[in-house]
Design an enzyme around this catalytic site. Sequence first.
Site, PDB file in Angstrom:
ATOM      1  N   ASP A 247       0.801  -1.259  -0.047  1.00  0.00           N
ATOM      2  CA  ASP A 247       0.101  -0.040   0.122  1.00  0.00           C
ATOM      3  C   ASP A 247       0.729   1.473   0.080  1.00  0.00           C
ATOM      4  OD1 ASP A 247      -2.401  -1.522   0.061  1.00  0.00           O
ATOM      5  OD2 ASP A 247      -2.433  -1.566   2.348  1.00  0.00           O
TER       6      ASP A 247
ATOM      7  N   TYR B 113       6.653 -10.311   6.885  1.00  0.00           N
ATOM      8  CA  TYR B 113       6.513  -8.846   7.013  1.00  0.00           C
ATOM      9  C   TYR B 113       6.972  -8.329   8.407  1.00  0.00           C
ATOM     10  CZ  TYR B 113       3.297  -7.802   2.755  1.00  0.00           C
ATOM     11  OH  TYR B 113       3.101  -7.652   1.657  1.00  0.00           O
TER      12      TYR B 113
END
EC number: 5.4.99.12
Length: 271
Positions: A52, A110
């Site tokens: 994003d 992540y």
Amino acid sequence: MRNIMLTVEYDGTNYCGWQTQPNATSVQEIMEGALAQMLGEPVRLHASGRTDAGVHALGMAACFQTDKTMPLRAFREGLNTLLPRDIAVREAREMPLDFNPRFHAQGKHYRYTFLLDDIRSPLTRHTAWRLKGKLDVEAARRACAEFVGEHDFAAFRASNCAAKTTVREIYSMDLTQDGRFLYLDVRGSGFLKNMIRVIAGTLVEVGQGKRTPEDIRQLLEGGDRRASGQTAPPQGLCLMEVFYPEVGAEPDPHPARRKPRRARDLEGEGT
């Protein structure tokens, strides 16, 4: 024809995310422009996924096909002379023509970074979420264990997430502290839109005493996004690595339960 996979590092602060979008600048757009300039032909990159706006990457994987015969090192070094300072190619290697960085990925790692400090930090404003006040790290750590395994993560995704299924498997979730910094490392089969950021926001609420670690199971079972925590800001999130099997090997359903094979362990030129 050759299938070249690039491992890309980028600071996502100035971009709308990885994927090309109208009326905004993306990392993919910048990368494809540099490739077209270097190769003298239009190039389409196929990535392992998306990030994003404001999210960073240390190990984004993306492939393109070309008939150019230049050595692998030339792809890396040539692109890095054309790319802006906030994007760099870490590695270039040749993969089988049928290799797809999205569909052959076994999982991803992540990291979300928190800064525990009452005073703002100009040096980390683009790479961490600053939290003021005390945080019960041990309670948040206990809550992490509730996420591990295969669950329906409908309560931990963006409201506009278009995924057809919300079931995902998290292989491991670790919360470690290093001075003022708190690192949330999540390894899993795949992730829904904003999933890590919603998890991070919910863990903060556990650490602040607004929820208990045991509440996580109820949130997973309930599947209601409105009941879970806030979406953590994007700047703390970084895609660290995408896991792939050895070329020609059968997929390992649990890559994080062994020593992960890093990108440089695949065929091609080493880092």
